[in-house]
Design an enzyme around this catalytic site. Structure first.
Site, mmCIF file in Angstrom:
data_model
loop_
_atom_site.group_PDB
_atom_site.id
_atom_site.type_symbol
_atom_site.label_atom_id
_atom_site.label_comp_id
_atom_site.label_asym_id
_atom_site.label_seq_id
_atom_site.Cartn_x
_atom_site.Cartn_y
_atom_site.Cartn_z
ATOM 1 N NE ARG A 186 -2.714 8.134 -4.726
ATOM 2 C CZ ARG A 186 -1.497 8.382 -4.592
ATOM 3 N NH1 ARG A 186 -0.632 7.133 -4.279
ATOM 4 N NH2 ARG A 186 -0.989 9.675 -4.792
ATOM 5 C CG LEU A 211 -1.951 -1.209 1.353
ATOM 6 C CD1 LEU A 211 -2.521 -0.958 2.824
ATOM 7 C CD2 LEU A 211 -2.924 -1.088 0.182
ATOM 8 C CG ASP A 212 0.260 4.443 -2.758
ATOM 9 O OD1 ASP A 212 1.268 3.700 -3.475
ATOM 10 O OD2 ASP A 212 -0.726 4.832 -3.558
ATOM 11 C CE LYS A 213 5.593 8.954 4.754
ATOM 12 N NZ LYS A 213 6.695 10.007 4.498
#
Length: 323
Positions: A249, A143-145
Site C-alpha cells: 500500500r 494480512l490487514d483486516k
C-alpha cells in the site's frame, strides 16, 4: 472505579493547555496515563457532543467536557470461536487458508474476538503453536483486516520457528494483486524505498529517506482501464522482496498509484467519469494472491494461489466497459 464504566470529566482553567491523556489521568487517578492513551486511540473518549477524540496530545481548553468509556476487560487469552475457514491445505505442522476481507487476524483493541486466532483455536485446539504469544498463537505473518488472500499458520512450535526464519530471510514468494488509481510508469519496475513510521501520524507508515527499514517491491501492470493516455485505474501485480507493515500500500502510493479504496494511503477520485463502484469501494482493493514456501518438515516447495474475492472481481468486471 469499576472495570467497565463511563465517566464524564469537565476541565477548569487549571488544566488549560495540558495534554488530554495527562489531564484525564490526573482527573481519573485509577487509570494510568498509558491506559488513558490507549482508550483515546481506541476511540473510547468523546466530547460531550459525541465527537470522537483520537489524539492523546490534544490540548485541553477551559470548559472542555469529555466522556470516557471504559470497556469490559478482555479475556487474558483469546477464546475458541467456531468460525468458517476456507482451508486450502492442512497437515500436522501447518495450515494454509484463504483469509476473507473483513476478518482481523488476532485480537487487538477494538477487535477483542471473532478474529482468525479465535477461529484457529476452535479448529486446531491445543496443537496450535504458542510461540506467537497468548494473543497470536500460530501467527507467523498477517494480512490487514481488509486485505484478502493466502496465509500460512504454524500448528506447532518447530514449524513456527522454521516458517518465521523463511519470512525473516524473505526466502519465499509472496505475490499480491491490487487495483490502483491511474497507471504505474514505467509499467514494470522495482520500488526500493525504506519504510518507517510517519513522523506525525504514528498509525501510518511512510517512505523515509533518512530512516526506516529497507523495503523492496517488484510490480508489473496486468491490465489498465479507461483512456489509453490517461487510464482511470490499473490492475497490478506485486512481489514482496521484504515484508514491512503496509508495504504494498505504501509503495504503490509512493509511485502515485494508491490502492483503490485504501482509507489510509488512498485518495478520492475527482474524475466524474469514474464509476461509483470504483469511487465508493469500501475497502482497499488488495489481495494476497499467491504464497510459495518450502515445507518445514518435508522441505517440499509448496505453492498456493487464490482468485480475487467476489467483491474485488465484481469491481474489476465493472471497469471492463470504461473507455
Amino acid at each position: 472505579m469499576s472495570d467497565a464504566a463511563r465517566h464524564t470529566v469537565t476541565f477548569d482553567e487549571s488544566a488549560s493547555g495540558e495534554r488530554l491523556d495527562r489531564a484525564l489521568a490526573l482527573a481519573l487517578p485509577a487509570l494510568t496515563r498509558s491506559r488513558v492513551k490507549a482508550l483515546i486511540e481506541g476511540r473510547r473518549v468523546t466530547l460531550a457532543d459525541g465527537t470522537t477524540i483520537e489524539e492523546p496530545s490534544r490540548k485541553v481548553k477551559t470548559g472542555d467536557r469529555f466522556v470516557v468509556d471504559i470497556p469490559e476487560p478482555e479475556p487474558a487469552t483469546p477464546l475458541p470461536q467456531a468460525l468458517a475457514l476456507d482451508i486450502l491445505y492442512e497437515d500436522s505442522d501447518l495450515l494454509v487458508l484463504d483469509k476473507p476481507a473483513g476478518l482481523v487476524v488476532h485480537p487487538a483493541p477494538g477487535n477483542p474476538d471473532h478474529t482468525l486466532v479465535n477461529a484457529l483455536l476452535a479448529h486446531c485446539g491445543d496443537s496450535l503453536s504458542g510461540i506467537g504469544g497468548v494473543r497470536r498463537p500460530g501467527i507467523v505473518h498477517r494480512l490487514d483486516k481488509n486485505t484478502s488472500g493466502v496465509m500460512v499458520v504454524a500448528k506447532n512450535d518447530r514449524a513456527h520457528q522454521a516458517l518465521s526464519k523463511l519470512f525473516a530471510a524473505h526466502d519465499l514468494t509472496r505475490i499480491y494483486q491490487a487495483l490502483v488509481w491511474g497507471e504505474p510508469k514505467p509499467r514494470t519496475g522495482t520500488i526500493d524505498a525504506a519504510i518507517g513510521r510517519h513522523p506525525v501520524d504514528r498509525k501510518r507508515m511512510t517512505v523515509r529517506k533518512t530512516s526506516g527499514r529497507a523495503a523492496v517491491t517488484e510490480y508489473w501492470l496486468e491490465k489498465r482501464f479507461g483512456p489509453a493516455l490517461h487510464p482511470l485505474a490499473s490492475l497490478v501485480g506485486a512481489r514482496l522482496g521484504t515484508g514491512r507493515t503496509h508495504q504494498v500500500r505504501v509503495h504503490l502510493a509512493h509511485i502515485g498509484c494508491p490502492v483503490v479504496g485504501d482509507p489510509v494511503y488512498g485518495r478520492k477520485s475527482r474524475n466524474t467519469a469514474a464509476p461509483e463502484a470504483l469511487k465508493e469501494f469500501p475497502r482497499q482493493a488488495l489481495h494476497a494472491a499467491r504464497l510459495e514456501f518450502r515445507h518445514p518438515t518435508t522441505h517440499k516447495v509448496m505453492s498456493f494461489a487464490t482468485e480475487l474475492p467476489q467483491d474485488f472481481k465484481k469491481l474489476v468486471a465493472s471497469l471492463n466497459g470504461v473507455k
